[in-house]
Write an enzyme that holds these catalytic residues in place. Structure first.
Site, PDB file in Angstrom:
ATOM      1  CG  HIS A 141      36.521  66.296  73.992  1.00 15.41           C
ATOM      2  ND1 HIS A 141      36.737  65.711  72.768  1.00 15.41           N
ATOM      3  CD2 HIS A 141      37.709  66.847  74.335  1.00 15.41           C
ATOM      4  CE1 HIS A 141      37.989  65.880  72.406  1.00 15.41           C
ATOM      5  NE2 HIS A 141      38.595  66.582  73.331  1.00 15.41           N
ATOM      6  CG  ASP A 171      34.293  64.656  70.546  1.00 14.67           C
ATOM      7  OD1 ASP A 171      33.683  65.470  71.269  1.00 14.67           O
ATOM      8  OD2 ASP A 171      35.503  64.399  70.686  1.00 14.67           O
ATOM      9  CB  SER A 245      40.885  68.606  71.516  1.00 15.85           C
ATOM     10  OG  SER A 245      41.539  67.528  72.125  1.00 15.85           O
ATOM     11  CG  LEU A 300      17.102  51.104  60.646  1.00 15.71           C
ATOM     12  CD1 LEU A 300      17.646  49.745  60.228  1.00 15.71           C
ATOM     13  CD2 LEU A 300      16.237  51.701  59.545  1.00 15.71           C
TER      14      LEU A 300
END
Length: 424
Positions: A141, A171, A245, A300
């Site tokens: 992000h 992320d 971040s 799956l």
């Protein structure tokens, strides 16, 4: 005679009672050891297929010595901080020429020829240099939809970064810069961390410059936060703020144990609940992106819904274990194995499904092509099905997903868990 015996009886009884109390309070006096604690072991990483490009050469950190804590953590900071970089991303967006143009009354006079102007949007974050080849780990992000990404090192050097690959599901993103003599952080085994270990968060909060904060590991294995599809966060109370971040969460030796990703806050600032992606998970994603150009996960091809008491009762189940197959992707592994909507998936490779989200992470770590035995219930009858695991298709990240992750890291309250239905 009885009087003489009574004189010795009370001291003897008192001595016996004191001995019983001491043995009860201190069982080690009998030479018995306390119960041995079980050390959790993590799932093995996804086995990458061979390719021409080799995985990045990262530096493994030695085990942490927990016998004696230092008075200062300056040595740890000196080891780790040079490898933590500031990441500046920018993108150009079209905006209306005047605020009044947002009013439909004024817009009707221009129609489709409404005047536009371009505006530069910029965001800041952090990253960690993990290889001498110039590979950098950061959050997806932080650089999402960026037209240009600039990286600034602590020694004053700057470079334009190339996006090698991204993984919205975790992320994480991998960047690369072309500079010589890069400082590189050592990667620890994040499975060896323990609650109570001292941690340091290094990043660029609010753009004020590189900052170091200290705390401890508050919890491990945090999930059901709704921040990403595959969650296994380290929780820490080291102060993490907007701009941290993609920065480093390091141990007392200065070794990387996680990539700072999000905070839980009602005020917009740090309130002592921060989350980091474990270094082991980040290492696996780094290797996949560099060698394969994408993250390889098992799949799956079904959408599963969590079991509830009402659903379990309607299917005649006595426990809440298992998930309900809500949808089967046409042509996917589940479809080829004969799974149908309404089937109840009870176990995968003999392991009962107790937590659907944990099962989703387990499936992602299974190499594609693996023959996987499943235990299902259909029409009240238990059956066994063998399924060939496929490779999960690349995620189609929506703008809502990107906004949710960005807001969670920029200080808003972390959202709740995802909806009951989740793709596997």
């Amino acid at each position: 005679m009885r009087r003489h015996l009574a004189a010795y009886l009370w001291p003897a009884l008192c001595g016996i009672l004191i001995a019983v109390v001491l043995l009860y309070a201190f069982p080690s006096l009998l030479g018995r050891d306390g119960p041995a604690s079980d050390t959790p072991t993590g799932m093995a990483g996804v086995e990458s297929a061979t390719s021409e490009r080799a995985p990045p050469d990262v530096v493994d950190a030695p085990s942490l010595d927990r016998h004696e804590g230092p008075v200062s953590y300056s040595q740890a900071v000196n080891r780790a901080a040079p490898a933590v970089v500031n990441v500046y991303s920018s993108r150009v967006v079209d905006t209306s020429q005047h605020p009044l143009m947002s009013d439909p009354f004024f817009r009707q006079f221009y129609g489709k020829n409404m005047p536009q102007r371009q505006r530069m949007l910029s965001s800041l974050g952090s990253g960690v240099v993990v290889s001498e080849e110039g590979y950098i780990l950061t959050n997806n992000h932080v650089i999402n939809d960026a037209d240009e990404i600039q990286v600034a090192l602590r020694d004053g050097r700057e470079a334009i970064a190339q996006v090698i690959g991204t993984d919205p599901d975790s992320d994480l993103a991998v960047l690369k810069i072309d500079l010589d003599d890069l400082p590189v952080i050592k990667l620890s085994n994040s499975e060896d961390i323990a609650i109570g270990d001292v941690t340091l968060a290094i990043g660029n909060p609010f753009g004020v410059g590189q900052t170091v904060t200290m705390g401890i590991i508050s919890a491990t294995g945090r999930d059901h936060l709704g921040l990403s599809r595959y969650e296994d966060f380290i929780q820490t109370d080291a102060a993490i703020n907007p701009g941290n971040s993609g920065g480093a969460l390091v141990d007392a030796n200065g070794s990387l144990i996680g990539i700072n990703t999000a905070i839980f806050s009602r005020s917009g600032g740090s309130q002592g609940i921060g989350f980091a992606i474990p270094a082991n998970l980040a290492r696996g994603i780094l290797n996949d992106i560099v060698t394969q150009g994408r993250v390889i996960r098992g799949w799956l091809g079904i959408d599963a819904q969590q079991m509830t008491p009402d659903l379990a009762s309607s299917f005649g189940l006595k426990t809440l274990s298992g998930v309900i197959v809500a949808n089967v992707v046409t042509g996917g592994p589940g479809d080829e194995a004969g799974l149908r909507p309404g089937d109840i998936l009870l176990a995968i490779d003999g392991k009962p499904i107790l937590d659907p989200r944990e099962t989703q992470v387990d499936i992602a770590e299974i190499p594609p092509g693996t023959q996987l035995p499943l235990t299902i219930v259909r029409g009240g009858e238990k059956r066994r099905v063998t399924l060939k695991v496929g490779e999960r298709p690349p995620p189609a990240q929506s703008s809502d997903d990107a906004t949710k992750r960005a807001q969670a890291t920029q200080g808003s309250e972390a959202p709740g868990a995802d909806s009951d239905a989740s793709e596997r």
